[in-house]
Design a protein around this motif. Sequence first.
Motif, PDB file in Angstrom:
ATOM      1  N   ASP A  45      41.253 -59.048  24.726  1.00 22.60           N
ATOM      2  CA  ASP A  45      40.392 -58.132  23.972  1.00 22.60           C
ATOM      3  C   ASP A  45      39.019 -58.057  24.636  1.00 22.60           C
ATOM      4  OD1 ASP A  45      38.667 -56.865  22.094  1.00 22.60           O
ATOM      5  OD2 ASP A  45      39.984 -57.488  20.448  1.00 22.60           O
ATOM      6  N   LEU A  46      38.818 -57.062  25.479  1.00 22.68           N
ATOM      7  CA  LEU A  46      37.569 -56.927  26.226  1.00 22.68           C
ATOM      8  C   LEU A  46      36.368 -56.748  25.314  1.00 22.68           C
ATOM      9  CD1 LEU A  46      35.900 -56.643  28.791  1.00 22.68           C
ATOM     10  CD2 LEU A  46      36.608 -54.243  28.898  1.00 22.68           C
ATOM     11  N   TYR A  47      36.493 -55.930  24.286  1.00 22.04           N
ATOM     12  CA  TYR A  47      35.386 -55.696  23.358  1.00 22.04           C
ATOM     13  C   TYR A  47      34.911 -57.022  22.750  1.00 22.04           C
ATOM     14  CZ  TYR A  47      33.032 -54.724  18.990  1.00 22.04           C
ATOM     15  OH  TYR A  47      32.135 -54.751  17.951  1.00 22.04           O
ATOM     16  N   LYS A  48      35.842 -57.797  22.194  1.00 24.39           N
ATOM     17  CA  LYS A  48      35.469 -59.047  21.529  1.00 24.39           C
ATOM     18  C   LYS A  48      34.957 -60.082  22.527  1.00 24.39           C
ATOM     19  CE  LYS A  48      38.337 -58.628  17.413  1.00 24.39           C
ATOM     20  NZ  LYS A  48      39.487 -59.194  16.671  1.00 24.39           N
ATOM     21  N   THR A  50      33.335 -59.433  25.303  1.00 25.52           N
ATOM     22  CA  THR A  50      31.986 -58.999  25.686  1.00 25.52           C
ATOM     23  C   THR A  50      30.979 -59.355  24.615  1.00 25.52           C
ATOM     24  OG1 THR A  50      32.916 -57.169  26.959  1.00 25.52           O
ATOM     25  CG2 THR A  50      30.570 -57.032  26.401  1.00 25.52           C
ATOM     26  N   ARG A  51      31.294 -59.029  23.386  1.00 25.00           N
ATOM     27  CA  ARG A  51      30.391 -59.328  22.277  1.00 25.00           C
ATOM     28  C   ARG A  51      30.135 -60.834  22.177  1.00 25.00           C
ATOM     29  NH1 ARG A  51      28.104 -56.515  18.106  1.00 25.00           N
ATOM     30  NH2 ARG A  51      27.754 -57.730  16.247  1.00 25.00           N
ATOM     31  N   ALA A  83      38.074 -49.914  31.837  1.00 24.23           N
ATOM     32  CA  ALA A  83      37.929 -50.268  30.419  1.00 24.23           C
ATOM     33  C   ALA A  83      36.465 -50.435  30.014  1.00 24.23           C
ATOM     34  CB  ALA A  83      38.720 -51.546  30.137  1.00 24.23           C
ATOM     35  N   TRP A  84      35.553 -49.914  30.812  1.00 21.97           N
ATOM     36  CA  TRP A  84      34.121 -50.135  30.602  1.00 21.97           C
ATOM     37  C   TRP A  84      33.646 -49.723  29.211  1.00 21.97           C
ATOM     38  CZ3 TRP A  84      30.483 -46.431  29.413  1.00 21.97           C
ATOM     39  CH2 TRP A  84      30.884 -45.103  29.557  1.00 21.97           C
ATOM     40  N   GLU A  85      34.268 -48.714  28.612  1.00 20.62           N
ATOM     41  CA  GLU A  85      33.788 -48.226  27.317  1.00 20.62           C
ATOM     42  C   GLU A  85      33.934 -49.271  26.209  1.00 20.62           C
ATOM     43  OE1 GLU A  85      36.026 -44.564  27.294  1.00 20.62           O
ATOM     44  OE2 GLU A  85      34.187 -43.426  27.683  1.00 20.62           O
ATOM     45  N   GLN A  86      34.940 -50.139  26.320  1.00 19.31           N
ATOM     46  CA  GLN A  86      35.100 -51.215  25.333  1.00 19.31           C
ATOM     47  C   GLN A  86      33.938 -52.195  25.425  1.00 19.31           C
ATOM     48  OE1 GLN A  86      39.095 -52.984  25.433  1.00 19.31           O
ATOM     49  NE2 GLN A  86      39.732 -51.139  26.543  1.00 19.31           N
ATOM     50  N   ALA A  89      30.706 -50.538  24.178  1.00 17.81           N
ATOM     51  CA  ALA A  89      30.595 -50.476  22.722  1.00 17.81           C
ATOM     52  C   ALA A  89      29.991 -51.768  22.171  1.00 17.81           C
ATOM     53  CB  ALA A  89      31.968 -50.212  22.098  1.00 17.81           C
TER      54      ALA A  89
END
Length: 128
Positions: A45-48, A50-51, A83-86, A89
Amino acid sequence: MRKLVSSGSHLENTIGFSRACKIGNQIAVAGTAPLENGKTVFIGDLYKQTRYCLNLSIKAIEEAGGSAQDIIRTRIMLTDIQAWEQAAAAHGELFSDIRPACTFVEVKGFINPEWLVETEIDAVVAEV
């Protein structure tokens, strides 16, 4: 005066690094991977991831005497730039008001292939 913030990693002495280093009013946060207690979090999960990395870095800045408002640059390193947009975000949720200089780059890989991202952050603590 030099202030070091520990990541708690068993590799700090072997590699010779700290989570963050503050000299004067400047704070540099090392490459931060999605690790908790030595284990990768949010696998796949790239978004999670990154966060999580960005929040770890903000915590280190706070331990060094700064705040999120002092952040002037972020670097987001991804294994898949498509997948940069994840990642963007997650970055935007934390930094839309602060708006530091930001760079997204694709890298060949990280130490652990479960890591989809590593982040770096620089801050300058405002003089009071």
